[in-house]
Design an enzyme around this catalytic site. Structure first.
Site, PDB file in Angstrom:
ATOM      1  N   ARG A  67      -0.232   4.478  -0.582  1.00 57.73           N
ATOM      2  CA  ARG A  67      -0.942   5.628  -0.412  1.00 57.73           C
ATOM      3  C   ARG A  67      -0.265   6.477   0.875  1.00 57.73           C
ATOM      4  O   ARG A  67       0.176   6.033   1.712  1.00 57.73           O
ATOM      5  CB  ARG A  67      -2.417   5.366   0.007  1.00 57.73           C
ATOM      6  CG  ARG A  67      -3.000   4.895  -1.152  1.00 57.73           C
ATOM      7  CD  ARG A  67      -4.402   4.378  -0.874  1.00 57.73           C
ATOM      8  NE  ARG A  67      -4.544   3.358  -0.196  1.00 57.73           N
ATOM      9  CZ  ARG A  67      -5.671   2.264   0.229  1.00 57.73           C
ATOM     10  NH1 ARG A  67      -6.942   2.931  -0.105  1.00 57.73           N
ATOM     11  NH2 ARG A  67      -5.616   1.507   0.926  1.00 57.73           N
ATOM     12  N   ASP A  81       0.746  -1.168  -0.071  1.00 57.22           N
ATOM     13  CA  ASP A  81      -0.248   0.225   0.183  1.00 57.22           C
ATOM     14  C   ASP A  81       0.706   1.185   0.098  1.00 57.22           C
ATOM     15  O   ASP A  81       1.641   1.332   0.799  1.00 57.22           O
ATOM     16  CB  ASP A  81      -0.901  -0.049   1.220  1.00 57.22           C
ATOM     17  CG  ASP A  81      -2.065   1.120   1.108  1.00 57.22           C
ATOM     18  OD1 ASP A  81      -2.007   2.192   0.266  1.00 57.22           O
ATOM     19  OD2 ASP A  81      -3.174   0.803   1.725  1.00 57.22           O
TER      20      ASP A  81
END
Length: 352
Positions: free
Chosen positions: A286, A284
């Site tokens: 983000r 991930d």
């Protein structure tokens, strides 16, 4: 002093197939992106055909390098020795795991001691910012136009985000909604917030929704993004008031093209986690500090968070936003996304 605009120029250069340079604490690397290079550009960049290939540890694990780095950090750098048969076509096969089944790799490959580790790690981050495969031909050498890791940090610095426009936007689910747009000077995409209902003195119900073109717009059944988006608007309206943050972080931060490459790997049998790491990205990537900055600009420092992902709670709180409650956001699966949802539950800690 860091220069975030230098990163925008470097991203443009990478996409055009031009070399870039990164100056780290321990030296400078000149880099040619494998994805956008051609044979002529490679010859000009490396006339002696000696430039090793810079890849990620996630990709190195796939190639079974003898001294590969820990695959738990798939976006850390690994340098692969250049051998006579490692031309542009072979390097392209090394860079893109989609081609593994169609292009048997020769090997064996040998990892070299990593020089300019700071610059090498920054190069892989720059590839992610550009939405490109994290793979380069790399040579040491000074360059007056080199960017630095600090420049990349500045480019992704959420505190530089500002409100640039707002307007009334009636939407299905709330005809009185207001939309607010945020951006920095260099970032190509704008983030938006949808304000729903009227503030009542309680923490707003907030949904962080990462952009998903395939799910939000095209109705993809491979994920649950489109239904989650519509259900979030309905849930916020039913709660009395709240905010939907629409974050331009496609594919958990790796970009649309790389997300589609991950889809191709899923077609070959890999789950979403393994697909991302085989491409050389973090599970991930983000940046939830962006969401925290948007909320701060909207005057909200405490929220009820509509999510099944404890990572979002941790990311917001690390960026200074207090999460007073995690509100589950559960929707039924379909035959196409059952495995995707099971992977989120079993491998990324989602509480489904």
């Amino acid at each position: 002093m860091s220069d975030p605009r230098a990163v925008a120029r470097a991203v443009d250069a990478l996409r055009r197939g031009w070399p870039v340079a990164i100056r780290g604490r321990d030296g400078t690397l000149r880099l040619l992106a494998i994805e956008t290079a051609d044979a002529r550009r490679l010859e000009v960049f490396d006339p002696e055909a000696q430039a090793p290939v810079l890849l990620s540890a996630g990709r190195a694990a796939t190639l079974k390098l003898a001294n590969q780095r820990d695959a738990a950090t798939p976006d850390s750098p690994v340098l692969v020795e250049r051998v006579p048969w490692l031309d542009l076509d072979a390097a392209t096969a090394l860079a893109d795991p989609q081609l593994d089944l169609a292009t048997p790799l020769k090997g064996p490959f040998r990892a070299l001691p990593l020089v300019s580790e700071d610059a090498a790690g920054a190069a892989l981050r720059l590839a992610r910012v550009a939405g490109m495969l994290p793979a380069f031909f790399a040579l040491p050498g000074d360059d007056a136009d080199a960017i630095t890791p600090a420049d990349i940090d500045a480019h992704e610095d959420a505190t530089r985000l500002c409100i640039v426009a707002r307007a009334h936007l009636p939407v299905e689910g709330d005809e009185g909604a207001e939309i607010v747009a945020f951006r920095t000077d260099e970032m190509p995409g704008e983030h938006v917030a949808l304000l729903i209902g009227e503030p009542d003195g309680t923490p707003p119900l907030v949904r962080l929704h990462s952009e998903c073109l395939t799910g939000d717009v095209l109705g993809s059944l491979k994920c649950d993004c489109g239904p989650q988006l519509r259900a979030a608007i309905a849930a916020i309206k039913a709660s009395g008031w709240g905010i939907l943050l629409y974050l331009r972080q496609e594919g958990r931060g790796i970009g649309l093209i790389n997300k589609l490459r991950a889809y191709a790997l899923q077609d070959q049998g890999f789950d979403t986690v393994d697909a991302n790491t085989r491409l050389g990205f973090a599970v991930d990537a983000r940046n939830f500090a962006t969401a925290a900055r948007m909320l701060a600009l909207l005057g909200q420092h405490q929220v009820r968070l509509l999510t099944n992902n404890p990572g979002k709670v941790a990311g917001l709180e690390a960026a200074g936003v207090r999460v007073t409650e995690r509100v589950p956001h559960k929707l039924p699966p379909n035959p196409h996304n059952e495995r995707y949802l099971a992977t989120k539950r079993d491998r990324t800690g989602h509480q489904l």
